[in-house]
Design an enzyme around this catalytic site. Structure first.
Site, PDB file in Angstrom:
ATOM      1  N   GLN A 153       1.436   3.707   2.029  1.00 32.37           N
ATOM      2  CA  GLN A 153       1.902   3.747   3.848  1.00 32.37           C
ATOM      3  C   GLN A 153       2.132   2.157   4.088  1.00 32.37           C
ATOM      4  O   GLN A 153       2.071   2.532   5.366  1.00 32.37           O
ATOM      5  CB  GLN A 153       0.935   4.352   4.241  1.00 32.37           C
ATOM      6  N   SER A 154       2.823   1.702   2.993  1.00 31.86           N
ATOM      7  CA  SER A 154       3.660   0.125   3.278  1.00 31.86           C
ATOM      8  C   SER A 154       4.179   0.350   4.552  1.00 31.86           C
ATOM      9  O   SER A 154       5.629   1.261   3.735  1.00 31.86           O
ATOM     10  CB  SER A 154       4.582  -0.246   1.766  1.00 31.86           C
ATOM     11  N   ASN A 155       4.922  -0.306   5.236  1.00 27.49           N
ATOM     12  CA  ASN A 155       6.065  -0.329   6.088  1.00 27.49           C
ATOM     13  C   ASN A 155       7.344  -1.099   5.646  1.00 27.49           C
ATOM     14  O   ASN A 155       8.251  -0.719   5.973  1.00 27.49           O
ATOM     15  CB  ASN A 155       5.663  -0.874   7.741  1.00 27.49           C
ATOM     16  N   ALA A 214       1.036  -0.935   0.087  1.00 30.88           N
ATOM     17  CA  ALA A 214      -0.551   0.184   0.149  1.00 30.88           C
ATOM     18  C   ALA A 214       1.011   1.355   0.335  1.00 30.88           C
ATOM     19  O   ALA A 214       2.154   0.813   0.396  1.00 30.88           O
ATOM     20  CB  ALA A 214      -1.294   0.091   1.278  1.00 30.88           C
ATOM     21  N   ALA A 249       7.506  -1.473   2.536  1.00 25.75           N
ATOM     22  CA  ALA A 249       8.510  -1.276   1.111  1.00 25.75           C
ATOM     23  C   ALA A 249       9.587   0.143   1.780  1.00 25.75           C
ATOM     24  O   ALA A 249      10.525  -0.130   0.848  1.00 25.75           O
ATOM     25  CB  ALA A 249       7.430  -0.239   0.896  1.00 25.75           C
TER      26      ALA A 249
END
Ligand SMILES: *Cc1c(COP(=O)(O)O)cnc(C)c1O
Length: 334
Positions: A75-77, A73, A79
């Site tokens: 706001q992917s942590n 997503a 990524a």
């Protein structure tokens, strides 16, 4: 089970602390609550994906990769931690974001994890909600190969048997700390999404005969789908680590009653839980994962789900960088 047989690079600050939360425990009047601080893994503000990346990035190095591709997503942590790991190992990083959250605010689109991704120099592309993310990553990989590059695809959330090894290790680490400190753990709770954390933990707990039930609090899928996803990955991980058959279907328990309107969308319970932990313990959780996990744990304590338990452990999977992407919420007066 000997994890030393698997290629691994050091990215995380380990072991992460196992801390008692006396004020929260007293406030809720239930079991003693401990928190396993996997928010403190140290890489680019930390989180649970760093343990997985120790094994995944070692595999990428084995394949002579020079570009890491992953997805999540906006706001992917995951990524963000992958982008940081790529920097540390001298690789480029390409991120594919699914616009999974409707009506996103400016902060959601540009601050929090996105700001850090940009600081880490990751190349970002976005696709619509519901897109085939694997196809999108494969297309980028094919393009990179044409340019003479060697791409390596890390699956969403780092959740495959290689990544899950990180949480097999965490299960062993937790037991070591509990034994050392004399904490008889009755239950372990954490937020579950792409399944690698729960799958790895189950394999580690079962293979070592810890006899500690594990509860995943879902943040996305309904219960049946979530449990099936975790179970499949746990079976594959058990085989991969050399402990086939240690996991049975009933070991996999997810409670998906705290998702609310959907992935990444705030709930009242999450709001209250995140503010409660901030104000009682000075601890930061996140709106998408650990906050909803906490909300679930707190509600279950209030409803007597853990009656009889003396000590429970909440695994803090991180994500507080995402708070800045949600700066429109959580600012209530006391
Ligand atoms: C990814 C993530 C989780 C969920 O872990 P999975 O292995 O994807 O199930 C929980 N908390 C945070 C903060 C995360 O970033």
């Amino acid at each position: 089970m000997l994890l030393a047989r698997f290629p691994r690079v050091s990215l995380a600050h380990l072991p992460t602390p196992l801390e008692h939360l006396p004020r929260l425990s007293k406030h809720l009047g239930g079991p003693d609550i401990y928190v396993k601080r996997d928010d403190c893994t140290g890489l680019g503000t930390g989180g649970n994906k760093t343990r997985k990346l120790e094994f995944l990035m070692a595999d990428a190095l084995k394949h002579n990769a020079d570009v890491i591709i992953t997805q999540g997503a906006v706001q992917s942590n995951h990524a963000r931690q992958t982008a940081a790991a790529a920097c540390k190992l001298g690789m480029a990083c390409e991120l594919v974001f699914e616009k999974r959250v409707a009506d996103a605010t400016e902060a959601y689109k540009t601050s929090g994890n996105v700001l850090l991704d940009r600081m880490f120099g990751a190349k970002i592309s976005e696709v619509e909600k519901g897109s085939d993310m694997d196809a999108a990553m494969n297309a980028i990989a094919a393009d990179l190969r044409k340019q003479g590059k060697t791409p390596y695809i890390v699956p969403g959330g780092g959740s495959n048997p290689i990544g899950a090894l990180g949480y097999v290790d965490c299960a062993l680490e937790c037991q070591y700390q509990a034994n050392r400190d004399g904490i008889a753990i009755d239950h372990i709770i954490h937020a579950t999404g792409s399944a690698g954390t729960q799958a790895g933990l189950i394999v580690g707990l079962k293979a070592s005969h810890a006899n500690i039930p594990l509860l995943g609090i879902g943040v996305n899928a309904p219960k049946d789908a979530q449990e099936e996803k975790v179970y499949k990955l746990a079976v594959a991980t058990a085989e991969y680590v050399g402990a086939p058959g240690v996991v049975s279907r009933e070991d996999v328990v997810a409670n998906c009653d705290y998702v609310g309107p959907g992935y990444g969308l705030p709930t009242e319970g999450m709001n209250e839980a995140v503010l409660l932990l901030a104000r009682l313990e000075g601890l930061l959780f996140d709106p998408v994962y650990s906050g909803k996990g906490l909300a679930g744990m707190i509600d279950l304590i209030k409803n007597g789900f853990f009656t009889g338990a003396k000590n429970i452990v909440f695994i803090h999977t991180g994500g507080s960088a995402g708070l800045f992407g949600y700066s429109d919420i959580l600012q209530t007066e006391t």
